[in-house]
Design an enzyme around this catalytic site. Structure first.
Site, PDB file in Angstrom:
ATOM      1  CB  THR A  35      -4.102  -0.248   4.485  1.00  0.00           C
ATOM      2  OG1 THR A  35      -3.743  -1.611   4.639  1.00  0.00           O
ATOM      3  CG2 THR A  35      -4.141   0.129   3.027  1.00  0.00           C
ATOM      4  CD  GLU A  80       6.406  -7.000  -3.547  1.00  0.00           C
ATOM      5  OE1 GLU A  80       6.200  -5.932  -2.960  1.00  0.00           O
ATOM      6  OE2 GLU A  80       6.726  -8.062  -2.959  1.00  0.00           O
ATOM      7  CB  SER A 105      -0.904   0.001   1.232  1.00  0.00           C
ATOM      8  OG  SER A 105      -1.746  -1.123   1.200  1.00  0.00           O
ATOM      9  CE  LYS A 158     -10.034  -7.816   7.811  1.00  0.00           C
ATOM     10  NZ  LYS A 158      -8.978  -7.212   8.584  1.00  0.00           N
ATOM     11  CG  HIS A 197     -36.055   7.365  14.489  1.00  0.00           C
ATOM     12  ND1 HIS A 197     -35.512   6.675  15.554  1.00  0.00           N
ATOM     13  CD2 HIS A 197     -37.339   6.936  14.357  1.00  0.00           C
ATOM     14  CE1 HIS A 197     -36.432   5.873  16.069  1.00  0.00           C
ATOM     15  NE2 HIS A 197     -37.540   6.011  15.356  1.00  0.00           N
TER      16      HIS A 197
END
Ligand code: NDP
Length: 458
Positions: free
Chosen positions: A319, A37, A17, A53, A446
């Protein structure tokens, strides 16, 4: 073959990130940028954290939605009745992760950032060797470097800990065991205990402290804990793991109380550490303290042209914080728009079931800072309308911690469905310095759960 040698304005280590945000923003400001990476583009959040997740949390929540359905007149007709096949869910989640991984690779290309696959290693303060498999390393030379390599799960130093899973492993499974032990009482342990329980796994959760979620408002944490226990998660507080033994699929976890817990799998959710292995930071002269890279308010390490953002700095490991740090770095360094990240009043949520979200000070932290008489506490605890027909708990909790002197809201906490969505909005008010009177002056919407934040007595 001699290695190629490339020069860049900025080389970013780590396409998670923080690194992605910084690389794209720096390129938008006209910098020549490469991002290195060794794993999949997207990092912890996209590949093995927040995104998969949360999808599993949604999947697990169907258990209660389906159980409640008959009270709303939905008569189950399926024969056999609906059941969860975790293999299908896990496959679907992996598919979505693949899609997002592809999108992020595309975003880099569109931004003009060069993706260099492989693991980066400092050769000196300006040069990185990137190793991918058996290929000769590629050498990158950069005027500036940004370390954004994130963190990795850490396992407790007990015999047999390598037999257990960490959260990364769960996403790779095809089936789930009938019974599991989850070790830890933090974010990941509580979130996965809820996921696994929702997907039909019998869960025991081992928490070394007296309660889950140390550091959160204790009343809110206890509300989550009671609800988790009521749902059927067997919480064992004040107990530590001492050893794990057995074979895959049939493990025995020993605890310091002498108990032996048998399970098809053990999940260790005992914290994460900055991932510094292999970086060879010594060659660059970057100082490491307590296993993390310390930085100043401009994300600068002790070496002026080398910066670090995100979990590798081990400050607030979330993140959106890493993204903001990455963008602030790029704006300040390449965009002539110097700015600093505000690490105060960062909202966060634990996607346990029920969900807990919070911004600002817990009651305990507020007392520590302002004294018992320096604060007032306002709360609403009730069964939300959605659960009136199923006639089940748990209660939701909404809580405001207020400064007695000027009425400023110091902390806003919620346990219940959509807590993260509601606290995100409350964080705007708290960040602007809203007082309890400002909350009270706001007209209620409401019927909603969040209206209780503006109708609390006192
Ligand atoms: P946490 O630090 O949140 O929790 C670690 C837990 O493991 C604590 O309960 C800790 O106990 C316990 N523990 C540590 N060592 C041992 C040990 N040797 N034996 C037994 N228990 C132990 O870490 P997580 O791994 O859950 O998450 C890491 C970070 O990732 C988080 O802090 C958060 O920043 C981020 N995260 C954020 C999420 C979100 O935003 N929803 C979701 C997941 C992760 P004690 O409290 O006593 O120290």
């Amino acid at each position: 073959m001699s290695p190629s040698n490339d020069r860049f304005d900025l080389v970013v280590l780590g396409a998670g990130s923080g690194g992605l945000a910084a690389a794209k923003r720096a390129a938008a400001h006209g910098a020549r940028v490469a991002i290195v990476e060794g794993d999949r583009v997207g990092g912890t959040c996209v590949i093995r954290g927040c995104v998969p997740k949360k999808l599993l949390v949604y999947g697990a929540a169907w258990r209660e939605l389906l159980a409640d359905a008959p009270s709303y007149g939905w008569i189950p007709q399926a024969d056999p009745p609906l059941r969860c096949d975790p293999a299908v869910l896990l496959e679907q989640v992996r598919g979505e992760v693949d899609r997002l991984n592809g999108l992020h690779i595309g975003f880099l290309a569109k931004a003009g950032v060069e993706l260099v696959p492989g693991w980066g290693r400092f050769l000196d303060p300006h040069r990185i060797a990137v190793q991918q498999g058996d290929q000769p390393p590629r050498l990158l030379e950069a005027e500036r470097l940004l370390i954004a390599v994130g963190g990795r799960p850490s396992r407790p130093a007990i015999p047999g800990s390598e037999l257990a899973w960490v959260s990364d492993d769960i996403f790779r499974l095809n089936t789930l065991p009938e019974a599991m032990v989850v070790v830890g009482g933090g974010f990941i342990a509580c979130e996965f205990a809820g996921i696994l329980h929702g997907l039909g796994v019998a869960v025991q959760q081992l928490v070394r402290g007296p309660r889950i979620l140390r550091g959160f408002d204790s009343e809110a944490a206890l509300t989550v804990q009671e609800a988790m226990a009521a749902r059927g998660i067997a919480l064992r507080c004040g107990e530590r793991p001492t050893a794990i033994e057995g074979d895959p699929g049939a493990l025995r976890l020993h605890t310091d109380s002498g108990a032996v817990l048998e399970a098809g799998g053990v999940l260790l959710a005992t914290g994460r550490r900055p991932f510094l292995e292999g970086l060879n930071l010594e060659a660059a002269g970057v100082v490491v303290e307590g296993g993390r890279i310390p930085v100043d308010g401009d994300q600068t390490t002790n070496v002026p042209h080398i910066h670090a953002v995100g979990d590798v700095t081990d400050r607030i490991n979330l993140t959106p914080v890493a993204i903001d740090e990455g963008r602030a770095y790029a704006d300040s360094t390449f965009g002539q728009r110097p700015r600093r990240v505000d690490h105060d009043l960062v909202p966060c949520a634990v996607f346990s079931q029920p969900e807990l979200a919070t911004v600002g000070l817990s009651e305990e932290a507020a007392i520590e800072r302002f004294g018992r008489d320096g604060i007032t506490v306002h709360r609403a605890r009730f069964r939300p309308m959605q659960l009136a027909l199923p006639k089940r708990g748990p209660a939701v909790l909404l809580k405001l911690v207020v400064a007695a002197a000027d009425g400023r809201v110091l902390g806003c906490h919620m346990v219940g469905d959509h807590a993260a969505e509601i606290i995100q909005m409350a964080a705007i008010a708290v960040g602007m310095g809203a007082t309890k009177a400002d909350f009270d002056r706001t007209m209620a919407l409401h019927p909603s759960v969040a209206e209780e934040f503006v109708t609390m007595a006192g």
